[in-house]
Design a protein around this motif. Structure first.
Motif: not given
Length: 290
Positions: A89-93, A220-230, A234-239
């Motif tokens: 996935l990092p390669l695709l991104v 920070v009271p809300y959740a922070l999520l890690s997309d380190a694995a991309h 990759a799923a949303l084709r984010l910039p």
């Protein structure tokens, strides 16, 4: 594929055997987006059934995909990424980032986007689409994976940002600074999001322990999520853009309803305070919609 003897010890050459086919790359792109069944893949890629069957078989044989039975009469399979496939996935991104910058864009290094560009069109096309089933990311609070959309929330605001505590150079990369400000602004209006029945999730490609330290210091009271694995990129084709040695999300905001359908998209985000206020307004609107 005929290979030179020296290629037997070359990882690039061996990876090219798997990914060197145009259709293989597109198959992996669509599976990363959540199109894991044969008919969905055929429809998205526009590939003949015979050729698609051959490509899927090759990727299964290479250990990149695995088949999972979801129907017995008639027999039907889903095609899911193995650990080896997820590691691509990092390669695709990175391929998408390169294409956005050097083929579709102007070649400039920036964390923003022109409104007449391919990135802008691709991100805004997310409105009306559903987030992939089962996609979850590691959370900073404890490291357990959390779903993108909060259970019980009538609306969820997903905002991606390049990263906190990062030296963006001198002069800084356009559009990269401001992540701490953005998180603080969401923190300050967090009670307002709660009042309208909306939740907030901040997402970056930083590692969970980096996010956890920031969340502790900034309360920070809300959740922070890690997309380190991309996976999300990759799923949303984010910039993305490359900054401080890492592929990073460009700043954007998605508002999804309880059914995981993206209802609103804010991109590019240039006026951070204005975008946070608009995110709250749209989240309240989404939460009120039956």
């Amino acid at each position: 594929m005929r290979m030179h003897n020296a290629d037997e010890t070359c990882g690039i050459a061996q990876a090219a055997v798997v990914l060197g086919d145009w259709w293989n790359v597109l198959v992996l792109r669509e599976i990363a987006r959540g199109h894991v069944r044969f008919d969905a893949l055929a429809a998205e890629i526009g590939l003949s059934r015979n050729v698609l069957t051959e490509r899927l078989g090759r990727l299964v044989a290479r250990g990149v995909l695995r088949r999972s039975l979801y129907q017995r009469r008639p027999v039907r399979y889903e095609y899911l990424l193995t650990d080896a496939g997820a590691a691509l996935l990092p390669l695709l991104v990175a391929m998408q980032d390169w294409g956005d910058r050097w083929v579709l864009g102007d070649g400039g290094l920036t964390a923003t986007s022109a409104q007449d560009g391919a990135e802008h069109a691709r991100v805004h096309a997310l409105a009306g689409t559903r987030l992939p089933d089962g996609l979850a990311l590691p959370g900073a609070q404890g490291g357990a994976e959390l779903p993108l959309v909060s259970a019980g929330a009538r609306a969820t605001v997903l905002f991606t940002y390049p990263g906190t505590g990062v030296d963006w150079g001198d002069p800084p990369i356009p559009g990269a600074p401001g992540c701490t400000l953005e998180n603080r602004l969401f923190r300050d209006v967090w009670p307002d999001f709660q009042r309208v029945g909306a939740d907030v999730r901040g997402i970056s490609t930083q590692f969970p322990h980096e996010q956890a330290e920031f969340a502790r210091v900034e309360q920070v009271p809300y959740a922070l999520l890690s997309d380190a694995a991309h996976r999300l990129a990759a799923a949303l084709r984010l910039p993305t853009f490359r900054g401080a040695g890492r592929l990073r999300h460009k700043r954007l905001i998605l508002i999804a309803d309880a059914e995981r359908t993206v209802r609103h998209v804010l991109f590019p985000v240039v006026d951070i305070p204005g975008a946070v206020d608009e995110g709250l307004r749209l989240a309240a609107q989404c939460a009120r919609t039956p």
